[in-house]
Design a protein around this motif. Sequence first.
Motif, PDB file in Angstrom:
ATOM      1  N   UNK A 255       0.826  -1.203   0.000  1.00 34.40           N
ATOM      2  CA  UNK A 255       0.000   0.000   0.000  1.00 34.40           C
ATOM      3  C   UNK A 255       0.866   1.260   0.000  1.00 34.40           C
ATOM      4  N   UNK A 256       1.902   1.240   0.805  1.00 33.06           N
ATOM      5  CA  UNK A 256       2.799   2.396   0.911  1.00 33.06           C
ATOM      6  C   UNK A 256       3.615   2.573  -0.379  1.00 33.06           C
ATOM      7  N   UNK A 257       4.145   1.462  -0.879  1.00 33.00           N
ATOM      8  CA  UNK A 257       4.945   1.524  -2.108  1.00 33.00           C
ATOM      9  C   UNK A 257       4.106   2.057  -3.265  1.00 33.00           C
ATOM     10  N   UNK A 258       2.898   1.511  -3.408  1.00 32.45           N
ATOM     11  CA  UNK A 258       2.048   1.866  -4.544  1.00 32.45           C
ATOM     12  C   UNK A 258       1.673   3.351  -4.532  1.00 32.45           C
ATOM     13  N   UNK A 259       1.194   3.838  -3.383  1.00 33.76           N
ATOM     14  CA  UNK A 259       0.679   5.208  -3.355  1.00 33.76           C
ATOM     15  C   UNK A 259       1.762   6.269  -3.171  1.00 33.76           C
ATOM     16  N   UNK A 260       2.986   5.847  -2.892  1.00 31.68           N
ATOM     17  CA  UNK A 260       4.071   6.821  -2.772  1.00 31.68           C
ATOM     18  C   UNK A 260       5.033   6.757  -3.965  1.00 31.68           C
ATOM     19  N   UNK A 261       4.693   5.954  -4.943  1.00 30.95           N
ATOM     20  CA  UNK A 261       5.500   5.865  -6.164  1.00 30.95           C
ATOM     21  C   UNK A 261       4.983   6.868  -7.197  1.00 30.95           C
ATOM     22  N   UNK A 262       5.869   7.501  -7.886  1.00 34.18           N
ATOM     23  CA  UNK A 262       5.487   8.413  -8.956  1.00 34.18           C
ATOM     24  C   UNK A 262       4.929   7.602 -10.124  1.00 34.18           C
ATOM     25  N   UNK A 263       3.899   8.109 -10.783  1.00 29.37           N
ATOM     26  CA  UNK A 263       3.319   7.380 -11.921  1.00 29.37           C
ATOM     27  C   UNK A 263       4.358   6.939 -12.952  1.00 29.37           C
ATOM     28  N   UNK A 264       5.384   7.738 -13.138  1.00 29.53           N
ATOM     29  CA  UNK A 264       6.414   7.387 -14.129  1.00 29.53           C
ATOM     30  C   UNK A 264       7.176   6.128 -13.750  1.00 29.53           C
ATOM     31  N   UNK A 265       7.121   5.755 -12.456  1.00 29.33           N
ATOM     32  CA  UNK A 265       7.874   4.580 -11.979  1.00 29.33           C
ATOM     33  C   UNK A 265       6.971   3.368 -11.726  1.00 29.33           C
ATOM     34  N   UNK A 266       5.792   3.372 -12.319  1.00 26.36           N
ATOM     35  CA  UNK A 266       4.856   2.256 -12.133  1.00 26.36           C
ATOM     36  C   UNK A 266       5.482   0.921 -12.493  1.00 26.36           C
ATOM     37  N   UNK A 267       6.281   0.879 -13.543  1.00 25.32           N
ATOM     38  CA  UNK A 267       6.871  -0.381 -13.993  1.00 25.32           C
ATOM     39  C   UNK A 267       7.722  -1.024 -12.905  1.00 25.32           C
ATOM     40  N   UNK A 268       8.404  -0.213 -12.097  1.00 24.75           N
ATOM     41  CA  UNK A 268       9.214  -0.746 -10.994  1.00 24.75           C
ATOM     42  C   UNK A 268       8.335  -1.481  -9.984  1.00 24.75           C
ATOM     43  N   UNK A 269       7.172  -0.889  -9.693  1.00 27.11           N
ATOM     44  CA  UNK A 269       6.237  -1.513  -8.745  1.00 27.11           C
ATOM     45  C   UNK A 269       5.714  -2.828  -9.317  1.00 27.11           C
ATOM     46  N   UNK A 270       5.407  -2.835 -10.589  1.00 27.04           N
ATOM     47  CA  UNK A 270       4.898  -4.050 -11.234  1.00 27.04           C
ATOM     48  C   UNK A 270       5.930  -5.170 -11.205  1.00 27.04           C
ATOM     49  N   UNK A 271       7.188  -4.816 -11.366  1.00 27.75           N
ATOM     50  CA  UNK A 271       8.250  -5.823 -11.332  1.00 27.75           C
ATOM     51  C   UNK A 271       8.460  -6.372  -9.923  1.00 27.75           C
ATOM     52  N   UNK A 272       8.253  -5.513  -8.929  1.00 23.84           N
ATOM     53  CA  UNK A 272       8.463  -5.934  -7.538  1.00 23.84           C
ATOM     54  C   UNK A 272       7.299  -6.759  -7.000  1.00 23.84           C
ATOM     55  N   UNK A 273       6.077  -6.452  -7.472  1.00 20.05           N
ATOM     56  CA  UNK A 273       4.878  -7.147  -6.995  1.00 20.05           C
ATOM     57  C   UNK A 273       4.049  -7.649  -8.178  1.00 20.05           C
TER      58      UNK A 273
END
Length: 318
Positions: free
Chosen positions: A40-58
């Motif tokens: 929850x924290x990672x997702x909502x504190x990530x900049x939209x431009x870095x969405x791909x990083x979140x997708x790779x991590x989760x």
Amino acid sequence: MKNYLFVVVFSLFILSCNKKNKVESAVAAVPLELKVERFDKVFFETKPADLEKVKNEFPYFFPAGNDDNVWLSKMQDPLWKEVYTEVQKKYADFKPEKENLENLFKHIKYYFPETKTPKIVTIISEMDYNSKVIYADSLVIISLELYLGKNHKFYQFPNYLKKNFEQKQIAADVVSSFSATKIPPVIDKDLLSQMIYNGKQLYLKDLLLTEYSDAEKMGYSDEQIKWCDENENYMWRYFIEREMLYSNEQKLISRFINPAPFSKFYLEIDNDSPGRVGAWIGWQIVRSYAKNNEVPIADLLKLNAKELFEKSKYKPKK
């Protein structure tokens, strides 16, 4: 004679306490540390431009076929951001809950040594109260937006549901979800089978949540537990006299097993009764079986309802 009975009862009490202390000492010695990831924290504190990083991590939170615009929209939606803000107010420091869950999983490891220690992942989901916790072998997914406290402004739910949207219910809901991996699903459709299945779930809470009260295990208030204690014999006679135990009538499940504001005896007592009294009675039957039979917990959980009931020697309090 009275003195003799007192000595016997007192001796049994001491033996029981010693056994419990030995178990808790062994549990405390279990080496275990949970890993917690705040998606929850990672997702909502990530900049939209870095969405791909979140997708790779989760990757397990991003099923194939969904357009990235779905996630980008959620990241920037004011309502979702408000939900996240409220979750952070409550759970900025997750350490106390992590310690509580570590104690729970030490108990799980003690009774079920083969169980993998899962990773805890916290999320903000769609307020689906039927899936507050998902236990998935190596993952335990916890929807924190459903543990903000029963009086939170977000909750437009009936009182009988939102009263369990409290922090202390996280561990109780983890046990409920975990129990589905250990208790065979109900095949028979009679009321007794449903009572015993739910009773097994609650008995697991006896073993795994040793600091919890019966009310907290059941999701009741203290007054509701007291009502069940005082009316146990009456409820049991009601089931027996109407030959309900082996009935396959499915309305009995909604009347006495499923979450509800009250149980449906179709009598004046309905308004005073809590929901799920059939599950509560099933719990007392399983407790009676465990008291009268020396059986490993794994075997108890697999035992069919009819055999467990017949060997339980269950007698309701008068």
